[in-house]
Design an enzyme around this catalytic site. Structure first.
Site, mmCIF file in Angstrom:
data_model
loop_
_atom_site.group_PDB
_atom_site.id
_atom_site.type_symbol
_atom_site.label_atom_id
_atom_site.label_comp_id
_atom_site.label_asym_id
_atom_site.label_seq_id
_atom_site.Cartn_x
_atom_site.Cartn_y
_atom_site.Cartn_z
ATOM 1 N N LYS A 167 0.875 -1.160 0.000
ATOM 2 C CA LYS A 167 0.000 0.000 0.000
ATOM 3 C C LYS A 167 0.910 1.206 0.000
ATOM 4 O O LYS A 167 1.573 1.508 0.990
ATOM 5 C CB LYS A 167 -0.902 0.014 1.245
ATOM 6 C CG LYS A 167 -1.627 1.343 1.399
ATOM 7 C CD LYS A 167 -2.500 1.424 2.615
ATOM 8 C CE LYS A 167 -2.755 2.887 2.957
ATOM 9 N NZ LYS A 167 -3.696 3.068 4.068
ATOM 10 N N ASN A 215 -9.094 1.546 9.168
ATOM 11 C CA ASN A 215 -8.415 1.164 10.412
ATOM 12 C C ASN A 215 -9.106 1.825 11.607
ATOM 13 O O ASN A 215 -9.718 1.178 12.446
ATOM 14 C CB ASN A 215 -6.932 1.552 10.335
ATOM 15 C CG ASN A 215 -6.098 0.981 11.470
ATOM 16 O OD1 ASN A 215 -4.913 0.719 11.305
ATOM 17 N ND2 ASN A 215 -6.660 0.761 12.649
ATOM 18 N N THR A 216 -9.050 3.164 11.645
ATOM 19 C CA THR A 216 -9.558 3.889 12.811
ATOM 20 C C THR A 216 -11.038 3.631 13.067
ATOM 21 O O THR A 216 -11.460 3.554 14.230
ATOM 22 C CB THR A 216 -9.321 5.403 12.630
ATOM 23 O OG1 THR A 216 -7.949 5.597 12.288
ATOM 24 C CG2 THR A 216 -9.613 6.174 13.908
#
Lengths: 66, 260
Positions: free
Chosen positions: B102, B211-212
C-alpha cells in the site's frame, strides 16, 4: 566495533555476520528485513555478510498500521 | 450475481472479502486479532518500523497474525518523499516476501493528504521493480487514471482524511473514478460508520480499507462485524440496482378496489 544500529550508536562483536547480530539480539530472521548502508541484505546472505566498523544497520519489522 | 462468485480480483489474486482492515491503534493485540477474525477481512495492512533493540520483551504483531491466512499489505505510512516510500517498500518485501504494497506518500502532517507528484514517482519505480502497487491517493480522477496507466494494480482514493470518520465527502468524484479506470477502486480512509462503508459500496467501489473506524470505535469487535455486514449489504444493493430518486410519492398499494 562501533556501528550505528537503528539510528543509535552500538558496540557489536568484531567482523560478525548479520546472523550473529540477530542471534545476539534474539531477533528471528524470518520476520525482519536488514539494511546495511542503505542496501538491503537478502535473508540468504545473513550467514555470509560480515559487518564492518562504522556500518549503518537498520533492522525493521512489521507493526500495527493502517 | 450470487455473492460467492463475486470475488475481488487484484493483480490476478482472488479475495472473498471486500473489506481490508488495518492493524493499528487497537487496545491490545488480542483485541486486534478478534476484530480481524470477525471482520472476515483477508487483506490487512501493516506498517514497517525499526525493531526496538533495547527492549526485546515486547510481543510482536506477527505473533497474532497468521501470514498464511491473511495477505499482509505493508504500507509506507509516514513517508513524505518518493525515495523514502520506495525504500520502505523494498524493506517490506524482504521482511514479508510478498510484492503487495500500500503506497502512500504524504504531503502534509495536518491533513495527511497525499503528495500526488511524489506518489506517481514512487509508483513508477515500484511497478518497474515488480511490486503490486496499491496507491492511496486523493479522490482525483486524473490522478487515478495516471496511476492506472503506469501499472498500479488498483487505485485507493480517500473518502475523507485519514482517521477523520467524515465519510465519503465526494461521492461524485468516486463515481467518475469508477467510470474512468478499469482496475479495482478501493476507498481508503475516511469512513466512520457502517453507513459510510455501505455508501462506498453502493457507489460501485470494489472494496473499502479502514483502520480507525474499527479500532477507534467504543466496541471495536462489534464495529468490525458491522463493517463486514455493511460491505456485503452495500455490494448487494449496488448489484441489485436501486430505484431512481423521485421528488414525489409513488404508492405501493393498488388504487383499484379502494373502499368507496
Amino acid at each position: 566495533m562501533r556501528v550505528t544500529l537503528n539510528g543509535e550508536p552500538a558496540e557489536i562483536g568484531d567482523n560478525g555476520t548479520i546472523a550473529d547480530l540477530l542471534d545476539s539480539l534474539r531477533i528471528g530472521r524470518e520476520r525482519v528485513a536488514v539494511e546495511v548502508n542503505l542496501d538491503i541484505v537478502p535473508k540468504a546472505m545473513y550467514d555470509i555478510h560480515r559487518l564492518s566498523e562504522g556500518d549503518k544497520i537498520e533492522v525493521v519489522h512489521f507493526v500495527g498500521g493502517g | 450475481m450470487p455473492l460467492e462468485s463475486d470475488k475481488l480480483i487484484i493483480a490476478g489474486r482472488e479475495f472473498n472479502s471486500r473489506l481490508m482492515v488495518g492493524t493499528g491503534k487497537y487496545a491490545s493485540f488480542q483485541q486486534m486479532a478478534q476484530a480481524l477474525e470477525i471482520s472476515g477481512a483477508e487483506i490487512i495492512t501493516v506498517a514497517v518500523r525499526r525493531v526496538n533493540i533495547s527492549d526485546r520483551s515486547k510481543e510482536s504483531l506477527l505473533d497474532y497474525i497468521d501470514p498464511k491466512r491473511y495477505t499482509l499489505l505493508p504500507n509506507t505510512a509516514g513517508c513524505y518523499t518518493a525515495d523514502d516510500a520506495v525504500r520502505t517498500c523494498r524493506l517490506a518485501r524482504e521482511a514479508g516476501l510478498s510484492d503487495f504494497v500500500k503506497l502512500e506518500v504524504l504531503g502534509d502532517e495536518k491533513t495527511l493528504f497525499p503528495d500526488n507528484e511524489e506518489l506517481l514517482k514512487a509508483a513508477k519505480i515500484l511497478v518497474k521493480e515488480g511490486f503490486t502497487v496499491l496507491p492511496y491517493t486523493s479522490d482525483d480522477v486524473i490522478m487515478c487514471r495516471k496511476l492506472e496507466d503506469i501499472g498500479c494494480a488498483a487505485v485507493m482514493p480517500l473518502g475523507a482524511p485519514i482517521g477523520s470518520g467524515l465519510g465519503i465527502r465526494n461521492p461524485y468524484n468516486i463515481r467518475i473514478i469508477l467510470e474512468t479506470v478499469k482496475v479495482p477502486v478501493i476507498v481508503d480512509a475516511g469512513v466512520g460508520s457502517a453507513s459510510d462503508t455501505a455508501i462506498a459500496m453502493e457507489l460501485g467501489c470494489d472494496g473499502v480499507l479502514m483502520n480507525t473506524a474499527i479500532a477507534g470505535a467504543q466496541d471495536p469487535i462489534a464495529m468490525a462485524e458491522a463493517m463486514k455486514l455493511a460491505i456485503i449489504a452495500g455490494r448487494l444493493s449496488y448489484k441489485a440496482g436501486r430505484i431512481p430518486r423521485k421528488l414525489y410519492a409513488n404508492a405501493s398499494s393498488p388504487i383499484e378496489g379502494l373502499l368507496a
